[in-house]
Design an enzyme around this catalytic site. Structure first.
Site, PDB file in Angstrom:
ATOM      1  N   HIS A 181      -6.801 -11.958  -3.999  1.00 25.05           N
ATOM      2  CA  HIS A 181      -6.546 -10.718  -3.264  1.00 25.05           C
ATOM      3  C   HIS A 181      -5.336 -10.951  -2.363  1.00 25.05           C
ATOM      4  O   HIS A 181      -5.442 -11.619  -1.319  1.00 25.05           O
ATOM      5  CB  HIS A 181      -7.745 -10.350  -2.386  1.00 25.05           C
ATOM      6  CG  HIS A 181      -8.922  -9.805  -3.126  1.00 25.05           C
ATOM      7  ND1 HIS A 181      -8.825  -8.728  -3.979  1.00 25.05           N
ATOM      8  CD2 HIS A 181     -10.222 -10.178  -3.129  1.00 25.05           C
ATOM      9  CE1 HIS A 181     -10.043  -8.460  -4.468  1.00 25.05           C
ATOM     10  NE2 HIS A 181     -10.886  -9.325  -3.976  1.00 25.05           N
ATOM     11  N   VAL A 182      -4.187 -10.434  -2.724  1.00 25.91           N
ATOM     12  CA  VAL A 182      -2.995 -10.636  -1.907  1.00 25.91           C
ATOM     13  C   VAL A 182      -1.935  -9.612  -2.311  1.00 25.91           C
ATOM     14  O   VAL A 182      -1.895  -9.166  -3.468  1.00 25.91           O
ATOM     15  CB  VAL A 182      -2.438 -12.074  -2.084  1.00 25.91           C
ATOM     16  CG1 VAL A 182      -1.897 -12.299  -3.503  1.00 25.91           C
ATOM     17  CG2 VAL A 182      -1.374 -12.396  -1.046  1.00 25.91           C
TER      18      VAL A 182
END
Length: 394
Positions: A181-182
Site C-alpha cells: 500500500h503506497v
C-alpha cells in the site's frame, strides 16, 4: 559481618523476599483480569454489530416497491456488478477502439527489468489480486514479495523512506513482484530502473463505503489488536455509527471536501499521483491530472474491479510473464479469491445517499472513468472473439 556470615538474613531482608515472592502471582492475576476484560469488550462490540446488521437487513427488506423503483435507474454497486454472472457485467461498446494498436497501448515494451510493482489501493479487490499473484508465482516461476503489516499504513513517504523502498525493490532478483500500500514512486528519480506498475480501481463512492465498514468489522480490529496490542480499542459509539447517518448528519468523517487531507484513503487518485505534496488533497485538479499522466506513462494495466474478466484478459495479454493463466486460475478458484477480505458486516447503503456523496467526487469519478476507458481501449485493440468476455475458467 552479616555479609561475611552469608547464611544469616536479617528479618527485614526476609520480609522483602516474601513480598517479592508474592508480587509475581499478583502480576499474573492482574494480567488475567485485563485479558478477560478485553475479551468481554470485544464480545460486546461484536454482538452490537451483529444486531445492527440484522436491523439493516430488515429495513432493506421493508422497502416498498415504489422506493425500490425510484432507485432502480441508479448505478449498481460494485459488489452487485461483480456478482452478476460470476462477475461478468454487460459488454461495453468497444467498436470505437477497434482500430487501436495494442503495441501503442502497452508500455511494458519500454521495460528492460522484469520487476512488477503492485502499489495496491485499499478496497478495490487488491487483496484478491495479491493472492492471485501469489498463486501465479508458483505457476509462472517468479518470486513474490509483500510488505509486512504496519501499525500505521503510511502511503506517503519521506525522501529517506522513498529511497529505501526503491533500493529494496531493486535488490529483488527478476522476475519478481513486490506488493505494498503506497503512492506511486518514481524510481528514476534515484537513478534506479523503473519497475512495471499495475493496479486496480473501483467506483470511488463504493470504495469509501466499503472502507467505512471494513474498519468497523469485528475481525478487523481484533486482528489489529492481536498484531499491535498497544493499540486502543475503538469506542462502541464509533462502531455503531452507520454510513447513512454519518453522511446525512454532517459528521466530519463522511464529509468529502475539496482539498482535504484525509486519513481514510478516500482519495483514489493519490495512489497514482505520487509522493508530491500537491498530490495530497481530495478531488483536486492537480492530483487528477498528474494521476492520469502517470497511468499513461508508467502503468502497464489499471484494472477495474467491476470488470474483472476484462481486467484479467488484458493483464494476460499485456503482462504475460506474470499473469499468464490468470483468468483461468481466478475463475476456477473464484470462491477462494472472492472470499478474501469479504465483509459480511457491511449493510446496503441507499442509492440516494450514494448519489448525494457522489456530488463531491466529480474529479475522482473522472479519474475512474479515465481508467475504465483505458482498459476498454487495451482490450478492444486485442481484437479477441466477442465471446471472450463471456468465458470464465475452463
Amino acid at each position: 559481618m552479616r555479609q561475611l556470615l552469608g547464611g544469616v538474613n536479617p528479618p527485614e531482608q526476609r520480609q522483602h523476599q516474601l513480598q517479592d515472592g508474592c508480587s509475581a502471582p499478583r502480576l499474573s492475576e492482574l494480567l488475567a483480569v485485563v485479558s478477560v476484560t478485553t475479551c468481554c469488550l470485544l464480545f460486546l462490540h461484536t454482538n452490537h454489530l451483529q444486531n445492527q446488521l440484522q436491523v439493516y437487513s430488515q429495513q432493506v427488506e421493508q422497502l416498498t416497491a415504489a422506493e425500490r423503483g425510484a432507485y432502480s435507474g441508479q448505478q449498481m454497486s460494485a459488489e452487485n456488478l461483480v456478482s452478476v454472472s460470476s462477475g461478468r457485467p454487460s459488454q461495453p461498446d468497444l467498436q470505437q477502439y477497434a482500430h487501436e494498436d495494442p503495441m501503442n497501448l502497452n508500455n511494458t515494451r519500454h521495460h528492460t527489468k522484469l520487476t512488477l510493482m503492485f502499489n495496491r489501493v485499499p478496497k478495490v479487490g487488491s487483496q484478491s489480486t495479491m493472492e492471485l499473484l501469489r498463486a501465479l508465482s508458483y505457476k509462472n516461476g517468479f518470486t513474490f514479495h509483500r510488505d509486512r503489516p504496519q501499525k500505521v499504513e503510511n502511503i506517503k513517504l519521506t525522501t529517506r523512506e522513498e529511497k529505501r523502498l526503491v533500493q529494496l525493490v531493486d535488490v529483488f532478483r527478476p522476475p519478481s513482484v513486490y506488493v505494498k500500500h503506497v503512492c506511486y514512486v518514481n524510481f528514476t528519480k534515484y537513478n534506479y530502473t523503473q519497475p512495471i506498475y499495475v493496479n486496480m480501481v473501483r467506483d470511488p463512492v463504493e470504495r469509501v463505503i466499503s472502507w467505512y465498514y471494513y474498519v468497523r468489522a469485528p475481525w478487523y480490529f481484533v486482528e489489529r489488536k492481536q498484531a499491535f496490542p498497544e493499540l486502543p480499542l475503538p469506542s462502541s459509539q464509533w462502531l455503531r455509527k452507520d454510513y447513512e447517518t454519518c453522511v446525512m448528519s454532517g459528521d466530519r468523517e463522511c464529509q468529502y471536501m475539496e482539498g482535504d487531507e484525509r486519513p481514510d484513503f478516500a482519495q483514489l487518485s493519490e495512489f497514482f499521483c505520487g509522493q508530491d505534496s500537491e498530490c495530497t488533497g481530495f478531488n483536486t485538479k492537480y492530483a487528477i491530472q498528474k494521476a492520469k499522466e502517470n497511468v499513461e506513462k508508467h502503468y502497464a494495466v489499471v484494472g477495474i474491479l467491476e470488470e474483472m474478466n476484462m481486467t484479467l484478459t488484458v493483464l494476460e495479454h499485456y503482462v504475460p510473464r506474470f499473469f499468464k493463466g490468470a483468468k483461468s486460475l481466478y475463475w476456477n478458484e473464484v470462491k477462494r479469491f472472492s472470499k478474501v477480505n469479504k465483509n459480511i458486516y457491511k449493510p446496503k447503503v441507499q442509492d440516494k445517499v450514494k448519489e448525494f456523496v457522489r456530488k463531491n467526487f466529480t474529479r475522482e469519478m473522472e479519474f475512474y472513468e479515465f481508467c475504465k476507458q483505458r482498459l476498454h481501449r487495451q482490450y478492444a485493440a486485442l481484437q479477441l472473439p466477442s465471446t471472450e468476455l463471456e468465458s470464465g475458467g475452463t
